[in-house]
Every structure is written in C-alpha cells, then in structure tokens.
Design an enzyme around this catalytic site. Sequence first.
Site, PDB file in Angstrom:
ATOM      1  N   ASN A   1      72.055  26.892 102.727  1.00 56.69           N
ATOM      2  CA  ASN A   1      73.211  26.565 103.572  1.00 56.69           C
ATOM      3  C   ASN A   1      72.721  26.677 105.009  1.00 56.69           C
ATOM      4  OD1 ASN A   1      75.680  26.413 104.901  1.00 56.69           O
ATOM      5  ND2 ASN A   1      76.169  28.559 104.500  1.00 56.69           N
ATOM      6  N   GLY A   2      72.909  25.617 105.800  1.00 49.31           N
ATOM      7  CA  GLY A   2      72.447  25.658 107.191  1.00 49.31           C
ATOM      8  C   GLY A   2      71.687  24.391 107.519  1.00 49.31           C
TER       9      GLY A   2
ATOM     10  N   LYS B   1      97.104  18.962 111.445  1.00 48.11           N
ATOM     11  CA  LYS B   1      97.414  19.179 110.027  1.00 48.11           C
ATOM     12  C   LYS B   1      97.588  17.831 109.325  1.00 48.11           C
ATOM     13  CE  LYS B   1      96.410  22.339 109.649  1.00 48.11           C
ATOM     14  NZ  LYS B   1      95.950  23.357 110.540  1.00 48.11           N
TER      15      LYS B   1
ATOM     16  N   LYS C   1      85.736  24.212 104.798  1.00 49.23           N
ATOM     17  CA  LYS C   1      86.551  25.296 105.345  1.00 49.23           C
ATOM     18  C   LYS C   1      85.816  26.060 106.429  1.00 49.23           C
ATOM     19  CE  LYS C   1      90.110  27.998 105.335  1.00 49.23           C
ATOM     20  NZ  LYS C   1      91.271  27.423 106.032  1.00 49.23           N
TER      21      LYS C   1
ATOM     22  N   CYS D   1      78.731  24.401 102.781  1.00 47.57           N
ATOM     23  CA  CYS D   1      77.890  24.710 101.621  1.00 47.57           C
ATOM     24  C   CYS D   1      78.178  26.113 101.098  1.00 47.57           C
ATOM     25  CB  CYS D   1      76.398  24.611 101.909  1.00 47.57           C
ATOM     26  SG  CYS D   1      75.875  22.999 102.461  1.00 47.57           S
TER      27      CYS D   1
ATOM     28  N   HIS E   1     102.851   8.750 130.901  1.00 44.38           N
ATOM     29  CA  HIS E   1     101.622   8.389 131.614  1.00 44.38           C
ATOM     30  C   HIS E   1     100.659   7.616 130.721  1.00 44.38           C
ATOM     31  CE1 HIS E   1     102.919  10.751 135.019  1.00 44.38           C
ATOM     32  NE2 HIS E   1     103.242  11.719 134.177  1.00 44.38           N
TER      33      HIS E   1
ATOM     34  N   GLU F   1      98.677  21.144 116.915  1.00 41.88           N
ATOM     35  CA  GLU F   1      98.402  21.703 115.587  1.00 41.88           C
ATOM     36  C   GLU F   1      99.074  20.863 114.484  1.00 41.88           C
ATOM     37  OE1 GLU F   1      96.395  23.556 114.318  1.00 41.88           O
ATOM     38  OE2 GLU F   1      97.225  24.370 112.485  1.00 41.88           O
TER      39      GLU F   1
ATOM     40  N   ARG G   1      84.062  25.420 100.751  1.00 38.60           N
ATOM     41  CA  ARG G   1      83.040  25.339 101.794  1.00 38.60           C
ATOM     42  C   ARG G   1      82.365  23.971 101.852  1.00 38.60           C
ATOM     43  NH1 ARG G   1      81.516  30.339 103.645  1.00 38.60           N
ATOM     44  NH2 ARG G   1      79.569  29.489 104.404  1.00 38.60           N
TER      45      ARG G   1
ATOM     46  N   GLU H   1      94.190  15.803 109.014  1.00 33.13           N
ATOM     47  CA  GLU H   1      93.122  16.267 108.127  1.00 33.13           C
ATOM     48  C   GLU H   1      93.462  16.152 106.654  1.00 33.13           C
ATOM     49  OE1 GLU H   1      91.734  20.297 108.725  1.00 33.13           O
ATOM     50  OE2 GLU H   1      93.725  21.012 109.186  1.00 33.13           O
TER      51      GLU H   1
ATOM     52  N   TRP I   1      78.052  20.525 101.522  1.00 27.78           N
ATOM     53  CA  TRP I   1      78.692  19.733 102.570  1.00 27.78           C
ATOM     54  C   TRP I   1      77.537  19.096 103.329  1.00 27.78           C
ATOM     55  CZ3 TRP I   1      78.829  19.526 107.966  1.00 27.78           C
ATOM     56  CH2 TRP I   1      79.901  18.809 108.511  1.00 27.78           C
TER      57      TRP I   1
HETATM   58  O1  M6R Z   1      87.047  29.503 110.723  1.00 31.41           O
HETATM   59  P1  M6R Z   1      87.448  28.984 112.071  1.00 31.41           P
HETATM   60  O2  M6R Z   1      88.812  29.446 112.463  1.00 31.41           O
HETATM   61  O3  M6R Z   1      86.445  29.323 113.143  1.00 31.41           O
HETATM   62  O4  M6R Z   1      87.473  27.425 111.911  1.00 31.41           O
HETATM   63  C1  M6R Z   1      87.742  26.580 112.990  1.00 31.41           C
HETATM   64  C2  M6R Z   1      88.071  25.182 112.539  1.00 31.41           C
HETATM   65  O5  M6R Z   1      87.003  24.628 111.831  1.00 31.41           O
HETATM   66  C3  M6R Z   1      89.324  25.147 111.672  1.00 31.41           C
HETATM   67  O6  M6R Z   1      90.424  25.712 112.318  1.00 31.41           O
HETATM   68  C4  M6R Z   1      89.669  23.692 111.272  1.00 31.41           C
HETATM   69  O7  M6R Z   1      90.055  22.979 112.403  1.00 31.41           O
HETATM   70  C5  M6R Z   1      90.763  23.683 110.199  1.00 31.41           C
HETATM   71  N1  M6R Z   1      90.379  22.816 109.129  1.00 31.41           N
HETATM   72  C6  M6R Z   1      92.071  23.241 110.691  1.00 31.41           C
HETATM   73  O8  M6R Z   1      93.042  23.227 109.709  1.00 31.41           O
END
Ligand code: M6R
Length: 622
Positions: free
Chosen positions: A101-102, A499, A617, A2, A518, A495, A27, A502, A75
């Site tokens: 927000n929260g 990527k 984000k 948010c 395994h 990682e 956000r 998502e 969000w």
């Molecule tokens: O702001 P942060 O680094 O604490 O965020 C952590 C995760 O939410 C963030 O890395 C998320 O996994 C990303 N969307 C990955 O690309």
Amino acid sequence: MCGIVGYIGTKRAYPILIKGLKRLEYRGYDSAGVAMIGDNGNLNVYKTKGKVDNLTEYCSDKDVTGCVGIAHTRWATHGEPSARNAHPHYSTSRNLAIIHNGIIENYAGIKAKLQANGVTFKSDTDTEVLVQLVEYIMDKKNLSLLEAVQVALHQVIGAYAIAIVDKRDPYQIIAARKQSPLVVGIGDSEFFLGSDASPIIDYTDKVVYLEDGNIAVIRVKSPNGENEDEGLKILSILGEEQELKVKKVDIDLGQIEKGGYSHFMLKEIFEQPECLQNCMRGRINVEGDNVTLSAMIDYRQQLLGAKRIIIVACGTSWHAGLIGKQLFEQLCRIPCEVEYASEFRYRNPVVNKDDVVIAISQSGETADTLAAIQLAKEQGAFIYGICNAIGSSIPRATDTGTYIHVGPEIGVASTKAFTGQVTVLSMLALCLAKERQTISDELYHSMVKELTLIPEKMEQTLKTNEQIERLAPIFTYAKNCLYLGRGYNYPLALEGALKLKEISYIHAEGYPAAEMKHGPIALIDSEMPVFVIATRDRLYEKVISNIQEVRARGGRVTALVTEGDQQIQKFADHVITLPDTLECFQPLIASIPLQLLAYHIAVCKGKDVDRPRNLAKSVTVE
Ligand code: M6R
C-alpha cells in the site's frame, strides 16, 4: 488506499484473509488478491479485477490450503485496475510474493536498472519493482529475505506498507512501513497483519502499530518445532531491535457490522445521535453546562497563546474546518485560516511559532494532511489533531488532540465523522472562548447546554427520512444540482454537494447563496434542482431573497427550514423542516437531511453507495 491483510499461525489462512479483505474493502476495491503457501509447499497467488466477491468466486475451485498468507484489496495508482496489476505480485522465480500500500516514487529508475540486468516484468505497477528488487538483491548478494528487504528499502523513495512471503521459509512474514499504516495483531502462536485493526479484532485485542521505518519479522514454529526464534520482532531499517509496544484495541465488533441497515452509510447516518453523545461524554459535565478537554488542561499555555489558528484537512474534514473557522473567529476572536492540506504542503506557507495548527482527519492516515503537519511542525507550530481512528498516524504525529469517538466509519461517504468533527471543534472553541473571556459566562453555559441537546434534535431530524426517501426519485433525472447556504450553512452547502457527487455521480456545486448572482445564476433553469439551507438565523431574510432570485429564473427549490417557518413554503417546491437550534450548531442538524438526500438519490439510481467508483475511504497517497 489499498487494504493489506496477513496471517501466519496454525489455522487455515484463506478464510481469515478473505474476511479481513472484506473489512478493508472500504480502502479500495478495484481488484483483490491472495497469496498462500499451500500444504504442498507451492506459493499460490490468485487475483481478480473488481471486488472481493469476484476473488472468492474465482478461488472456489483453487488450492487454498496453507497456514500462512497475505492478501490485498487495491485502489489503483500505477497501472489500470486489472487482474494483472492486482496484488500480490510474484518475483520472477515465484519464490516471493508481495503486497503493498503506497507509492514507490522512484520505481521507474529501479525498473530500468533491473530490466538492464535481465529482469522481466508482468505488471505496470511500482509494487512489482520492489519484489523484483528484493529477489535481485537476495540472489546477487546471497542475502536472506530480511537482509534483502533492508537493503531494498534503502533504495526506494516513497511511501509503503508491505508484506512479503517466501515459499522456501513458510514460517515467516516480513512486513515494513513508511508513511502507510500497518498493524500487527498478536494471538496465541499466531499473528495477523492489517492496514488497520478491523481485520484483526475477531481474533485478538493485542496489537502493535508499526512506526515509520519499522520492519516486522514475524515467525512461527514449524510443525517439528525447529524454529527457535518464534515471535514478533520489530527492527529499524538499519536492523536495530526496537521496543515492542503492545497496545489493546478497543473496537466493538457490532460497530463494524451493518446492524440491519441496507448500507453502512445509512447505519452511520442513523447512529449520529449516539455518536455525538459518545463524543461529548466525559467532556461535558453531567449538569451539561461546562466543557473540559484534556488537551486544554495539558497544553493550556500553547493553546491560549495562539495568535492564529490554521486548520489543515481534506474533503469533508475540510468542510468541518470551515465551520471551525467561524466558531474560532466568532467565539474566541482568534484569526483562523482553513487550508487544503494538499495545497498547504507545497506552497511554502508562512507558519509562526505561536500558530496552532489543527489537523482534521477521520482516518488519521490522509497523506496530504500528514505532510502538512510535518511542514507546520518543522516551522515550530503547535499541532492539534482531531481524528476518529484511534492510534492512527495523525494522532501519533501531533502534539495533542481530541478524538471524535464516533466509532469506525466504513461508508466511503463521510457522515458521522463530519458531525463528530464539528462537535469537537465546537467544544474546543467554547473552551478557548471561556478561558480567553471572549464570551460571557452566561452565553458560554447556555451554548454548552444547547450542544448537549443536539443528539435529541438529531433524533427528531432523522424522522425526515421517509419524506426524503419519497422525494429522492424526483431528482434522479438531474445532471447538475446547486446547494446554497450562508454563514455557518455555507460549508454545509459544500458538504451536501460533495455527498451527492461522490455517491450518485450527479454533478453538484455548493455556493454561498449571495455569490450566485455573480455567475452561477446563469445555470438556473427548470431542470436544475436547487437545495437551499434556509434555517432561521441572522441571514434568514437575505436567504429568502436568494430563493426568490432562483424562483424568478424557473429554478426548482427544495428548502431546509426551521420548524414553524411560514414564509418559505409559499415559494419553495419542497420544504424539509428541522428543529431550531443556535446558528452555529445548525450544521449538525441540517447535515442529516442532506446526507439522507444524497443517500436516497444514489440508491434510486442503483449506485453502490458504500463503495462508490474511483474512491477509497482512506487516501494514503498524495
Ligand atoms: O480521513 P480524512 O478525514 O482525512 O479524509 C479526507 C477525505 O478524503 C474525505 O473526507 C473524503 O472527502 C470523503 N469521501 C468525503 O465523504
């Protein structure tokens, strides 16, 4: 999670609010809304499902006059994404409107009590409960808006950043924060509100970051100059006036524009060489053979006294932490554990006074990471933050730390923050190793030198972009993908898979290459693309055997190899060549083709790369 924007002053609020919402759309973007007290004194609230563009289209024939307003991009937590559940929310009388927000955790109990007293609700949100509670208190106890907000905030449990306007007093916004970020910008007879400074920096560089428990009372003069108490006042929840800590924000506007790239993600991938230079600037000397981190000077004793390092983080930052673990153990011989902050905070972990807890977070606002810090602090550990967003909550909650200085990251998929985090972890490990004398001087200097060469090698790696763009359509059919790596390349496999998941919505898994036999090997067939990070290092020959195992089962292999590699191209379907570097810095280079691969596959599939579905984000709720 948010985005909140607010404006009060002499200008038209609407364009400022909309521009701010667009900046904060990263956000959350499942609905958006604005509330403005119009020139005719009406409190107009407009809201739509979906992105901010839907809202502006909807508002095109509406009354958007007024010099005070609040706006929100959502969000969803409580209540499905819809116009009905979008913020701002009116109170029953429609005198008040709120954005939030929260999460108000005890909203159900409060709602039931209000309903028993005849209050009816229009949405399924926890936020509407708060505005209704404020109005109920105002009416019942004959209190001002500020007084009622103070009383209401004593009753709610949870996290919030809120802003409220009252149409009967169009020269005031009341805002408050607890565990959700909120920044007030101070202009010339005008004030701005933002979840971060990005909606504010076009107008002023003077900001106040609200602390937990702060209430901001923002007032401007009425046209007839009646308002004596114009200005910004910060109060505690008990009403005590707090010192105004005005800070200067230093964000370059160009950093938050797309700069000719079709997406923020692509821009941020291409920025990485420059970002890493910024990250190392002033920390690695001009000769390029010595690292100094101010935290190491100021807190030498605490850091050198670490018997154990515990890294807490989420998502991509957690993957960076896994690389950090290998660095601290290999170079410094300090045992290191890497924890998901969300698990750590709830499992009563053993934390000792001589532990150093490193919290890694791009946004500096991740609720689980903040809670993990709190827990470790209570148990006496020394807390070190590695963050990107300057002045965010995590750097303020830690004992010390190092900013990664890669500039604002707007794309929801983290790219340059990951390489910035790994760079800071590398610098910290090198500093500690030198001081602890766990590596020779010669090795130390040569490693620092190699780190300074990484931006140049990243530039070279970015040249693979065209090859990857050509390869991407081949993988769009895939339902599942496997990413394999060993040693330092194993976190990178995780990682790479994250990527792809998502932004392209293709299921992907990262695995240590040798673990495949395994279980996951059963999945392999000719439909399954397998991406292997097979750079030349200690485990190179072993990874070749793992590739053979995949090939023998009909799997399609795309391998990331070191330049000059002759072997792997004999049996891989596709080969992407990378410059050579030390094994521990390989993830900095090899992350680039994996980011590009995810990016181009998602673009080929027509996905919204910068704003993937269901994500935000900054995850400021647990
Ligand atoms: O702001 P942060 O680094 O604490 O965020 C952590 C995760 O939410 C963030 O890395 C998320 O996994 C990303 N969307 C990955 O690309």
